[in-house]
Each structure stands twice: as C-alpha cells, then as structure tokens.
Write a protein that holds these residues in place. Structure first.
Motif, PDB file in Angstrom:
ATOM      1  N   TRP A  58       0.813  -1.215   0.000  1.00 24.38           N
ATOM      2  CA  TRP A  58       0.000   0.000   0.000  1.00 24.38           C
ATOM      3  C   TRP A  58       0.845   1.262   0.000  1.00 24.38           C
ATOM      4  N   ASN A  62      -0.045   3.981  -2.932  1.00 20.09           N
ATOM      5  CA  ASN A  62      -0.525   5.325  -2.586  1.00 20.09           C
ATOM      6  C   ASN A  62       0.527   6.417  -2.700  1.00 20.09           C
ATOM      7  N   TRP A 240     -10.197   1.158  -1.962  1.00 20.03           N
ATOM      8  CA  TRP A 240      -9.374  -0.028  -1.742  1.00 20.03           C
ATOM      9  C   TRP A 240     -10.140  -1.139  -1.038  1.00 20.03           C
ATOM     10  N   ALA A 244      -8.742  -5.039  -1.031  1.00 19.00           N
ATOM     11  CA  ALA A 244      -7.675  -5.101  -0.025  1.00 19.00           C
ATOM     12  C   ALA A 244      -7.343  -6.521   0.405  1.00 19.00           C
ATOM     13  N   THR A 264      -1.701  -2.701   7.087  1.00 13.24           N
ATOM     14  CA  THR A 264      -2.468  -2.097   5.996  1.00 13.24           C
ATOM     15  C   THR A 264      -2.823  -0.656   6.316  1.00 13.24           C
ATOM     16  N   ILE A 268      -1.573   2.564   4.085  1.00 12.29           N
ATOM     17  CA  ILE A 268      -2.475   3.458   3.367  1.00 12.29           C
ATOM     18  C   ILE A 268      -2.423   4.873   3.932  1.00 12.29           C
TER      19      ILE A 268
END
Length: 490
Positions: A58, A62, A240, A244, A264, A268
């Motif tokens: 992630w 991102n 997401w 995910a 996670t 993110i």
C-alpha cells in the motif's frame, strides 16, 4: 531436513519440474496460475507472504501522482491549504480503517469479491462484481491519466496524454500478468523513488506555497466546498475496500488479524496523508505565481510538479519521469483485481484463465483512459463520487452481516464459497443496494448533476451522497436480511 517454506527459490523450482500437472515454466518464474479458488491453509504453509508486505504494497500503491492529484482538488474548490490539510487528516484517520479491516479477510484464503458472497448472496453478489469491475477499470484509466499528464508536461505537450496512458497501462499489465508473487516483490521497493520525488518537490517548490485560499468562501458555500472535498478524499481511501483482501491470501494461516490490520492501515494512511497534503500545497502555488496557474491549466498536476522541480534543472526532469512511473504500482491493484472480480461472474467465468481477464481489463482501461483524458477534471470528480457511493453500500452490508448476523468468524463456512445452495440468494443486499443508490441520487453532487438535498447547501451544492447512502442502506439491510433468513433459510 529443511522445511518446505525455507527452501530456496531455485530448489522449489527444481522440485516442481517433476510435477506433470503443472507446467515448469510458470513455476520457475513464480508466475501465478490460479484464480479465485480458496487458498487453503496447507498451500499457505509452503508459499507464504510476509505480513509487512501488507504495508509495503500500500505504500507503493498510494505514493503516487494520482494521490497528489486528489489532494489538489480542495484548492480547485476554493479551500486554503490548512482547510485542505485538516480534511485530509481527519477523513483519512477514519476512512482508512475500512480497507484495513477488509484486508484481514484475506486470511480466510478468499478474495474480497468472493467473500462478499456471504453477505450479498451468490446471485446478489453479481452487483458487487459488476461495480467492482467498473471501479477498477475507471481507476486504472484515471490513475494512468495522472501519470501521463506528468509525461505530457515534461515534453512540453509533445508526448500526448493518450500515449502516456498506453505506456503506463502496458507496464502495469506485464506485472499483473506475472501475478501476486512478483507484485509483492516489486512493491517492497517501488514506493522509494516517488518518495524521493515528493521530498524534493516539497523543498524546491515551498517558496511558492501559500495558506491563502483561491476564493473567499464563507458560511454555507465554504461548508459545501469542505463536504465535497471530504467526499473526494473519502472515496479515494475506501476504493481499496473492494480489493484489499486479495493481496493477503498467501499470508501464513496463523497470522494475527491485528498485524494485517495495522500494517495495511499504516501502509495506506501515511503515504496518502503526506502526498495529498503536498498536492494541496502545490495547488496553492497557482495563487501566488501566474506561471504555476498557467502550468496547471495546460498540464494539470503534471504542470504543477514541473514548476516545483524547475529549480533543480535536468535532475528535476528525471524526477518527473519517476513521478509518472509511480502510476504503475498505483494501478496494479486495479488491473490485478479486475481479473479476480470477473471470475466471480458465474460458473463459466471461473474457467477463464486469469491472464485473459487481466488482458481484457488492460485493453478496456486503455480505451477509456485515452478517451477520458480530454475531460479529466470532470471525469475524476464524477468517478470518485460514483465509486464512493457504491463502496459505501458494499462495506455497510458486509459490516452488518458480519456483526449482526454472523457475529464472528466461526459462523462462516469458507468451503461453501462456490456453492449457491449454501449461500443466501441476496435479496436483502439487492434491496439495500437499491435504497442506497436512492440516497446517493438525493445527495450526490457531480459535474453534471446535483441531487435535491445536495443543492440545498451553498450556491453550487455539496456532495453529501455518502452520508445519505450509508443511512438508507444501513437502515434497510437488517430488516431485509432478517426476512431473508426467516423465509429463505440462509
């Protein structure tokens, strides 16, 4: 004797040569051969993914130019930097919890769209599949346009945006065709180059940044701008949710849920807040500098990045190339998960090889990206809104099914994922879906439409579709689901 999980890649490759049921070529190159079939505990004992991959994946997804672009939307609505920063921080603190939670579903060995069958039902889940395919294709196109705009600015308009879309989508396709092992290997490092770019751009462009707003907004007009910007930030994060879980299905079965959730969330939250805040700061340069404003008008976020990196000369041009390529890891979740979504379309779809569906998603994204580039700003805001409304319904139904009706993980039969008779039909979720979109129609505010409730806030209206969508779908689903269980049996 060595444990299978500890064998070297070469040894594992040699061992697979004698397995007649599997071609040796894909095995040696670690090319993913399977589809949406549940990954069993036994399979995850031998070919595992480390829990920190849930963070680095992630980070790479991102730390992208599209994230920068989302951050700049607040300035275009008339908000100053500090207003934008507060919205970015508060919305991400809360909304990033949702994809972090659904990421833990991968520990069941099921992908997210397949797991949704337990709440949407086998046939009702077709709504999830169709909208997930639309969402991932749309994001694939939009993110590619963000990267292509940087290449367009770098070439002074000589490299057309549509050509950049083709280049970026093609590179994404290659990685997604290789599959999950290569995705995690590459994403462990792909976040580093764009991080360098954003750090340099923040330093060299800071002299042009300002906290002033581009418009003097007050009262309901400012509230409308804040609500619309909140909707954009929220939509980016919750997009997401639909995929995910897909990247954690090879985690060791004993991995604690809190580890995946935490990794996670950090993966993110941190890059999203940093890069979106930089995007908001960079837009403020259009207020203090006419050259920045002209650059934004001609090449969107790519023009702003070019102005920010101009002080470092030729090195800045190299950094712009790295920024454009950040669209690749940003798009990997979209192209890869598109194939997994599509395999949930029914008994026939699961037989279609993953590589074929990845290729189909790539072709559609290229076509849409090349066409949408001309109307990028309106396309971006509209797509963000529509995806956000549908995702709110998706996560609301899954949450209520899990906590109100299943009441924990023990109530799921994970071996029944492909058995329609052991799953609900999905009438309750279909009803919640219909009422949710009714709420969206009342509260949505996009380039071409403003709902009756949205129009009541400010002169131009405010996007409050997510809140009304959540209220409508959240209220009706428990009632419909109770009736479905009472009279339908599942």
């Amino acid at each position: 004797m060595d444990h299978p999980a500890e064998l070297s890649d070469k040894t594992q490759c040699d061992l697979t040569h004698d397995k007649r049921s599997h071609p040796w070529f894909p095995r040696c190159l670690s090319i993913e051969e399977g589809g949406i079939e549940r990954v069993t505990d036994e399979e995850r004992q031998q070919n595992t993914t480390k829990f920190w991959n849930a963070a680095t994946f992630w980070f790479s997804a991102n730390m992208a130019v599209a994230t920068l672009n989302i951050g700049s939307l607040g300035g275009s609505l008339g908000l100053g930097f500090w207003d934008c920063f507060i919205v970015i921080l508060v919305v991400n603190l809360t909304s990033d919890l949702l994809p972090a939670w659904t990421a833990t579903f991968g520990l069941t060995g099921l992908r997210m769209t397949t797991f949704s069958r337990y709440s949407f039902g086998y046939w009702g889940n077709m709504l999830v599949v169709i909208f997930s395919m639309i969402a991932t294709t749309g994001w694939n196109a939009i993110n590619s346009i963000s990267g292509a705009s940087v290449l367009n600015a770098l070439s002074n308009g000589k490299f057309p945006t549509w050509a950049g879309v083709i280049v970026i989508c093609t590179l994404v396709w290659v990685i997604c065709a290789l599959g999950i092992t290569w995705i995690h290997r590459l994403d462990a490092f792909l976040w580093i180059p764009p991080l360098v770019v954003w750090c340099v751009a923040a330093g060299t462009g800071a002299s042009s940044f300002t906290s002033e707003a581009s418009q003097a907004l007050e009262g309901s007009n400012k509230a409308a701008a804040v609500l619309t910007y909140m909707a954009s930030i929220f939509s980016f994060s919750v997009s997401w949710v639909n995929c995910a879980a897909d990247y954690n299905v090879r985690m060791p079965p004993e991995t604690p849920h809190w580890k995946i959730f935490s990794a996670t969330y950090v993966g993110i939250f941190v890059p999203t807040v940093l890069v979106q805040s930089l995007g908001a700061a960079m837009y403020s340069g259009t207020i203090t500098n006419a050259a920045w404003k002209e650059a934004y008008s001609s090449s969107s976020i790519g023009g702003l990045l070019e102005m920010a990196l101009e002080p470092v000369g030729g090195f800045g041009k190299f950094l712009m190339v790295l920024a454009a390529l950040s669209a690749i890891p940003n798009n990997i979740p979209n192209n890869y998960s598109f194939a997994l979504h599509a395999q949930n379309l029914g008994p026939c779809a699961i037989r279609v090889p993953r590589i074929v569906l990845v290729t189909f998603g790539f072709v559609v994204a290229v076509i849409i990206g090349c066409c949408a580039a001309k109307y990028f700003d309106d396309t971006l805001q509209t797509l963000l809104s529509v995806i956000g409304y549908w995702t709110v319904i998706h996560i609301t139904v899954v949450v209520e099914e899990h906590f109100l009706f299943r009441r924990g993980w023990k109530a799921y039969d994970f071996d029944a994922w492909n058995n329609p008779t052991a799953l609900p039909f999905g009438w309750a979720a279909i009803g919640a879906f219909a009422f949710g979109f009714l709420g969206a129609a009342l509260g949505m505010k996009v380039a071409w439409y403003a709902g009756p409730i949205a129009s009541l806030i400010g002169i131009k209206g405010a996007n409050i579709g997510h809140e009304i969508t959540f209220a409508f779908s959240g209220l009706v689903f428990p009632v419909f689901r109770w009736l479905e269980k009472r009279y339908g049996g599942q």
